[in-house]
Design a protein around this motif. Structure first.
Motif, PDB file in Angstrom:
ATOM      1  N   THR A   6       0.862  -1.180   0.000  1.00 24.87           N
ATOM      2  CA  THR A   6       0.000   0.000   0.000  1.00 24.87           C
ATOM      3  C   THR A   6       0.898   1.229   0.000  1.00 24.87           C
ATOM      4  O   THR A   6       2.115   1.125   0.117  1.00 24.87           O
ATOM      5  CB  THR A   6      -0.923   0.019   1.233  1.00 24.87           C
ATOM      6  OG1 THR A   6      -1.855   1.107   1.127  1.00 24.87           O
ATOM      7  CG2 THR A   6      -0.125   0.187   2.519  1.00 24.87           C
ATOM      8  N   LEU A   7       0.300   2.404  -0.121  1.00 23.00           N
ATOM      9  CA  LEU A   7       1.087   3.634  -0.086  1.00 23.00           C
ATOM     10  C   LEU A   7       1.547   3.921   1.338  1.00 23.00           C
ATOM     11  O   LEU A   7       0.717   4.052   2.244  1.00 23.00           O
ATOM     12  CB  LEU A   7       0.249   4.810  -0.599  1.00 23.00           C
ATOM     13  CG  LEU A   7       0.930   6.180  -0.517  1.00 23.00           C
ATOM     14  CD1 LEU A   7       2.089   6.266  -1.500  1.00 23.00           C
ATOM     15  CD2 LEU A   7      -0.071   7.298  -0.793  1.00 23.00           C
ATOM     16  N   LEU A  21       9.725   4.348   2.230  1.00 20.45           N
ATOM     17  CA  LEU A  21      10.066   5.099   1.026  1.00 20.45           C
ATOM     18  C   LEU A  21      11.572   5.311   0.919  1.00 20.45           C
ATOM     19  O   LEU A  21      12.144   5.270  -0.172  1.00 20.45           O
ATOM     20  CB  LEU A  21       9.354   6.453   1.017  1.00 20.45           C
ATOM     21  CG  LEU A  21       7.830   6.438   0.866  1.00 20.45           C
ATOM     22  CD1 LEU A  21       7.280   7.848   0.964  1.00 20.45           C
ATOM     23  CD2 LEU A  21       7.425   5.803  -0.458  1.00 20.45           C
ATOM     24  N   MET A  31       2.737  -1.355  -7.016  1.00 23.38           N
ATOM     25  CA  MET A  31       2.051  -1.168  -5.744  1.00 23.38           C
ATOM     26  C   MET A  31       0.650  -1.752  -5.840  1.00 23.38           C
ATOM     27  O   MET A  31      -0.044  -1.559  -6.845  1.00 23.38           O
ATOM     28  CB  MET A  31       1.973   0.317  -5.380  1.00 23.38           C
ATOM     29  CG  MET A  31       1.386   0.584  -3.994  1.00 23.38           C
ATOM     30  SD  MET A  31       1.548   2.320  -3.488  1.00 23.38           S
ATOM     31  CE  MET A  31       0.197   3.080  -4.426  1.00 23.38           C
ATOM     32  N   TYR A  33      -3.040  -1.485  -4.759  1.00 21.38           N
ATOM     33  CA  TYR A  33      -3.910  -0.432  -4.241  1.00 21.38           C
ATOM     34  C   TYR A  33      -4.915  -0.999  -3.238  1.00 21.38           C
ATOM     35  O   TYR A  33      -5.070  -2.217  -3.103  1.00 21.38           O
ATOM     36  CB  TYR A  33      -4.585   0.292  -5.406  1.00 21.38           C
ATOM     37  CG  TYR A  33      -3.669   1.325  -6.040  1.00 21.38           C
ATOM     38  CD1 TYR A  33      -3.883   2.682  -5.839  1.00 21.38           C
ATOM     39  CD2 TYR A  33      -2.565   0.935  -6.782  1.00 21.38           C
ATOM     40  CE1 TYR A  33      -3.032   3.636  -6.390  1.00 21.38           C
ATOM     41  CE2 TYR A  33      -1.702   1.872  -7.339  1.00 21.38           C
ATOM     42  CZ  TYR A  33      -1.942   3.219  -7.138  1.00 21.38           C
ATOM     43  OH  TYR A  33      -1.094   4.154  -7.660  1.00 21.38           O
ATOM     44  N   LEU A  41       3.766   3.218  -8.128  1.00 19.38           N
ATOM     45  CA  LEU A  41       4.198   4.308  -7.268  1.00 19.38           C
ATOM     46  C   LEU A  41       5.444   4.925  -7.875  1.00 19.38           C
ATOM     47  O   LEU A  41       6.427   4.226  -8.152  1.00 19.38           O
ATOM     48  CB  LEU A  41       4.504   3.806  -5.855  1.00 19.38           C
ATOM     49  CG  LEU A  41       5.036   4.862  -4.872  1.00 19.38           C
ATOM     50  CD1 LEU A  41       3.945   5.874  -4.543  1.00 19.38           C
ATOM     51  CD2 LEU A  41       5.562   4.203  -3.596  1.00 19.38           C
ATOM     52  N   THR A  43       8.612   7.352  -7.368  1.00 22.13           N
ATOM     53  CA  THR A  43       9.437   7.971  -6.336  1.00 22.13           C
ATOM     54  C   THR A  43      10.607   8.756  -6.922  1.00 22.13           C
ATOM     55  O   THR A  43      11.368   9.372  -6.173  1.00 22.13           O
ATOM     56  CB  THR A  43       9.988   6.907  -5.369  1.00 22.13           C
ATOM     57  OG1 THR A  43      10.744   5.945  -6.123  1.00 22.13           O
ATOM     58  CG2 THR A  43       8.866   6.201  -4.627  1.00 22.13           C
ATOM     59  N   PRO A  67      -5.143   4.736  -3.308  1.00 25.14           N
ATOM     60  CA  PRO A  67      -3.837   4.327  -2.786  1.00 25.14           C
ATOM     61  C   PRO A  67      -3.883   3.919  -1.315  1.00 25.14           C
ATOM     62  O   PRO A  67      -3.024   3.171  -0.853  1.00 25.14           O
ATOM     63  CB  PRO A  67      -2.960   5.561  -2.996  1.00 25.14           C
ATOM     64  CG  PRO A  67      -3.915   6.701  -3.065  1.00 25.14           C
ATOM     65  CD  PRO A  67      -5.168   6.156  -3.673  1.00 25.14           C
ATOM     66  N   ILE A 282      -0.104  12.343  -0.249  1.00 22.49           N
ATOM     67  CA  ILE A 282      -0.900  11.294  -0.903  1.00 22.49           C
ATOM     68  C   ILE A 282      -1.213  11.782  -2.316  1.00 22.49           C
ATOM     69  O   ILE A 282      -2.199  12.461  -2.560  1.00 22.49           O
ATOM     70  CB  ILE A 282      -2.188  10.987  -0.129  1.00 22.49           C
ATOM     71  CG1 ILE A 282      -1.872  10.602   1.319  1.00 22.49           C
ATOM     72  CG2 ILE A 282      -2.980   9.879  -0.817  1.00 22.49           C
ATOM     73  CD1 ILE A 282      -3.087  10.457   2.207  1.00 22.49           C
ATOM     74  N   ILE A 285      -2.315  11.818  -8.082  1.00 21.09           N
ATOM     75  CA  ILE A 285      -2.753  10.520  -8.579  1.00 21.09           C
ATOM     76  C   ILE A 285      -3.219  10.687 -10.020  1.00 21.09           C
ATOM     77  O   ILE A 285      -3.955  11.629 -10.329  1.00 21.09           O
ATOM     78  CB  ILE A 285      -3.899   9.955  -7.711  1.00 21.09           C
ATOM     79  CG1 ILE A 285      -3.436   9.793  -6.265  1.00 21.09           C
ATOM     80  CG2 ILE A 285      -4.396   8.620  -8.272  1.00 21.09           C
ATOM     81  CD1 ILE A 285      -4.562   9.500  -5.292  1.00 21.09           C
ATOM     82  N   THR A 306       0.467   6.689  -8.611  1.00 21.89           N
ATOM     83  CA  THR A 306       0.543   7.646  -7.507  1.00 21.89           C
ATOM     84  C   THR A 306       1.969   8.172  -7.420  1.00 21.89           C
ATOM     85  O   THR A 306       2.924   7.394  -7.435  1.00 21.89           O
ATOM     86  CB  THR A 306       0.148   6.992  -6.173  1.00 21.89           C
ATOM     87  OG1 THR A 306      -1.218   6.594  -6.233  1.00 21.89           O
ATOM     88  CG2 THR A 306       0.326   7.972  -5.009  1.00 21.89           C
ATOM     89  N   SER A 308       4.688   9.938  -5.131  1.00 22.46           N
ATOM     90  CA  SER A 308       4.991  10.215  -3.731  1.00 22.46           C
ATOM     91  C   SER A 308       5.884  11.449  -3.653  1.00 22.46           C
ATOM     92  O   SER A 308       7.097  11.366  -3.865  1.00 22.46           O
ATOM     93  CB  SER A 308       5.702   9.018  -3.084  1.00 22.46           C
ATOM     94  OG  SER A 308       6.155   9.377  -1.787  1.00 22.46           O
TER      95      SER A 308
END
Length: 395
Positions: A6-7, A21, A31, A33, A41, A43, A67, A282, A285, A306, A308
């Motif tokens: 998950t996020l 992270l 990821m 959801y 995700l 990054t 997310p 969050i 998206i 998503t 981050s």
């Protein structure tokens, strides 16, 4: 490839991204959801900009996987309904239609004209703090009132009615509340602003909302949606940055001293605070409209992506020694205000408020310090916007 469950949103350190992270390697990750669907995700800094720039990624909520479970639609619904005028969650051409009507009100020229009044508002709040008996909650005494007063004056919202919108806004973005509770708070806020739009129609003033009403390009529901978005974004985000940013500066006295004494540091300090704290934790998206290659992978049509920002703004390929907080750093390319056509409309207003507020607060109260141990400052980790719930301070 490692798949995240998950996020990650929970921070072990109030000023650091979630540890998960920081342990990731690479710029793009699989990821799962909250509804079980697979997605991605981001990054990496370059990859985040690429997604935000690419029209093949939709900004609407249609088809997006949540997310985190708190953002899942109520049972029986597949998507949340975007109110008319809420252009933050729209794609072009609808997005540009609304944004075109508002851009001039948030231009650099407009911000320069507002600077004396914003400074006056800041000084007024500091005067009230000086008359109060320490300790005070800096969120209630300073961080929340300053942007609330500014956006109220800009929109034409009576500040005396702030109790009607501040609490409902806080409830709407608090993920500890159920989605039904958040929806009810949002509906209450829109009801208030619908009533205010009616008042502006009957008796326009010299303000942004009145100008939109008399312009005749938006109907009542659209005006209500636009007003809801601007009022919410205009005080919640900046208030959280002022509160959390002050907390960080009080924990880094050598950096606070630079902000207090060097007039040239205020601008870079704001960018570094935005980068280092990344309160929008969050999202953004997006949903792929078609297959899109990215970072050696293929994001399939219909998959959710998503970004981050806490991770992106600590990408060492863009920000050397990213975990070091340095108010003199050139962090002007941080993505805290997003990027591309959906970059925050009010970013220059937020920058101006912070550029004036942080030095003014620290100069007025050179002995400002936390009134409780740093570990006892209450945080808001479960909000759509990260921040402090209160900031007890004395001087």
């Amino acid at each position: 490839m490692e798949t995240l469950d998950t996020l990650p949103v929970e921070r072990e350190d109030p000023f650091q991204p979630p540890a998960v992270l920081k342990e990731l390697h690479g710029a793009l990750h699989r990821m799962t959801y909250a509804d079980g669907r697979p997605g991605w995700l981001v990054t990496g800094y370059a990859e985040a900009r690429a997604v935000l720039d690419d029209p093949r990624f939709s900004n609407t909520s249609q088809g997006a996987a949540p997310p985190i479970k708190e953002l899942a639609p109520p049972e029986g619904l597949t998507d949340l309904v975007v109110p008319p005028g809420f252009f933050l969650a729209m794609d072009d051409p609808e997005h540009s239609r609304y944004r075109r009507l508002l851009t001039g009100h948030f231009s650099m020229r407009k911000m320069r004209s507002l600077e004396p009044r914003i400074q006056e508002i800041i000084d007024g709040r500091l005067d009230e703090m000086a008359r109060a008996e320490a300790p005070v909650d800096l969120v209630r005494a300073f961080a929340l009132p300053v942007p609330s007063l500014v956006i109220c004056e800009l929109l034409g919202v009576p500040y005396g009615e702030r109790a009607r919108f501040q609490e409902t806004t806080a409830q709407a973005v608090n993920l500890d509340n159920s989605i039904e509770q958040r929806g009810a708070a949002g509906a209450e806020l829109m009801g208030y602003l619908s009533e205010l739009v009616g008042r502006k129609r009957a008796e326009p003033g010299q303000d942004l909302l009145s100008e939109l009403v008399t312009g005749g390009e938006l109907d009542h529901e659209e005006l209500t949606g636009v007003a809801t978005l601007l009022l919410t974004a205009g005080h919640e985000t900046t208030a959280n940055m002022l509160g959390l940013g002050t907390f960080l500066l009080l924990c880094r006295p050598e950096q606070a001293e630079l902000v207090r004494t060097d007039p040239g540091v205020a601008g870079t300090a704001v960018e570094e605070l935005m980068r280092y704290l990344s309160i929008i934790h969050i999202g953004p998206i997006r949903v792929a409209r078609s297959d899109v290659p990215l970072a050696g992978q293929t994001i399939k049509a219909g998959e959710t992506v998503t970004i981050s920002l806490p991770a992106v703004n600590r990408d060492p390929s863009r920000f050397p020694d990213p975990d070091r907080f340095d108010v003199t750093r050139d962090a002007g390319q941080q993505l805290g205000f997003s990027h591309g056509i959906h970059q925050c409309l009010g970013q220059q207003l937020a920058r101006l408020e912070m550029r004036l507020a942080f030095p003014a607060l620290l100069r007025r109260f050179p002995g400002l310090r936390l009134a409780v141990p740093a570990g006892e400052v209450p945080l808001r980790p479960r909000g759509t916007i990260y921040g402090v719930a209160a900031l007890p301070a004395t001087w």
